[in-house]
Design an enzyme around this catalytic site. Structure first.
Site, PDB file in Angstrom:
ATOM      1  CB  CYS A   1     -70.736  -7.500 -46.953  1.00 34.60           C
ATOM      2  SG  CYS A   1     -71.960  -6.203 -46.617  1.00 34.60           S
TER       3      CYS A   1
ATOM      4  CB  CYS B   1     -71.928  -4.309 -51.007  1.00 33.65           C
ATOM      5  SG  CYS B   1     -70.452  -4.703 -50.016  1.00 33.65           S
TER       6      CYS B   1
ATOM      7  CB  CYS C   1     -69.465  -3.712 -45.178  1.00 31.20           C
ATOM      8  SG  CYS C   1     -68.945  -3.891 -46.896  1.00 31.20           S
TER       9      CYS C   1
ATOM     10  CB  CYS D   1     -72.397  -1.453 -48.579  1.00 33.19           C
ATOM     11  SG  CYS D   1     -72.610  -2.779 -47.372  1.00 33.19           S
TER      12      CYS D   1
ATOM     13  CB  CYS E   1     -68.517 -11.073 -31.948  1.00 33.50           C
ATOM     14  SG  CYS E   1     -70.093 -11.759 -31.419  1.00 33.50           S
TER      15      CYS E   1
HETATM   16 ZN   LIG Z   1     -71.012  -4.441 -47.748  1.00 32.44          ZN
END
Ligand SMILES: [Zn+2]
Length: 189
Positions: free
Chosen positions: A98, A101, A156, A159, A176
């Site tokens: 991600c 984060c 996520c 975060c 996706c």
């Molecule tokens: Zn994150």
């Protein structure tokens, strides 16, 4: 560019299957008509929900660390233009994190190599993502042919940044994901 590569555990998803998917075709239309960051109807939970995320930042901090496009995608739920991120065609082994984060979100071994322009996976890393209800988003059409059913949004779990969607394709649910919301760490050779 290859449309598929030999990965024994990859689901039998063909490009034809993707093209035939009303959900993804509609998603492509949605991406092509993007630029809705200021659209008040295009709301996401990512920065307005009250979930207790482990990583939190002020809106000013998010804007400072992300480009405008990344901010619109990760914090406002926009969808990137197809093939705008090179990660759609990344074929090396490694881990996708991600961008908000650095959490390990996806492993390349679960990547589905398709040429639609986003980053597809059959699975996230365990406990890496949460889902929201995205919709209705008229320009995405609807996977079930029912205008009252919204798409599943993926963000996520650490975060809260918007990553993409779960879409049913050829009878399989796939992630996706916007390449702009990810960083890629290639495995050691
Ligand atoms: Zn994150």
């Amino acid at each position: 560019m290859p449309e598929t590569k030999a990965i024994s555990h990859t689901l039998p998803l063909s490009r034809r299957a993707f093209v035939a998917s009303s959900a993804l075709s509609a998603l492509a239309i949605g991406a092509a008509t993007q630029a809705r960051a200021s659209d008040p109807h295009h709301r996401r939970l990512t920065h307005t929900d009250d979930f207790d995320y482990a990583v939190t930042r002020s809106d000013e901090e998010w804007r400072a660390m992300l480009t405008q496009d990344e901010y619109d995608i990760m914090r406002r739920g926009n969808t990137e233009f197809p093939k705008s991120s090179p990660l759609w065609n990344e074929q090396r082994n490694g881990l996708y994190h991600c961008k908000g984060c650095d959490l390990e979100a996806y492993d390349a071994r679960w990547k589905v190599p398709l040429d639609k322009g986003w980053v597809f996976f059959t699975h996230s890393q365990t406990n890496a993502v949460l889902t929201g209800i995205d919709g209705p988003v008229a320009e995405y059409g609807n996977a079930m042919g029912d205008s009252t059913i919204a798409h599943v949004e993926v963000h996520c779990r650490r975060c809260g940044c918007h990553l993409g969607h779960l879409l049913p394709v050829d009878g399989h649910q796939v992630h996706c994901i916007n390449g702009a919301a990810l960083t890629f760490e290639a495995a050691a050779a």
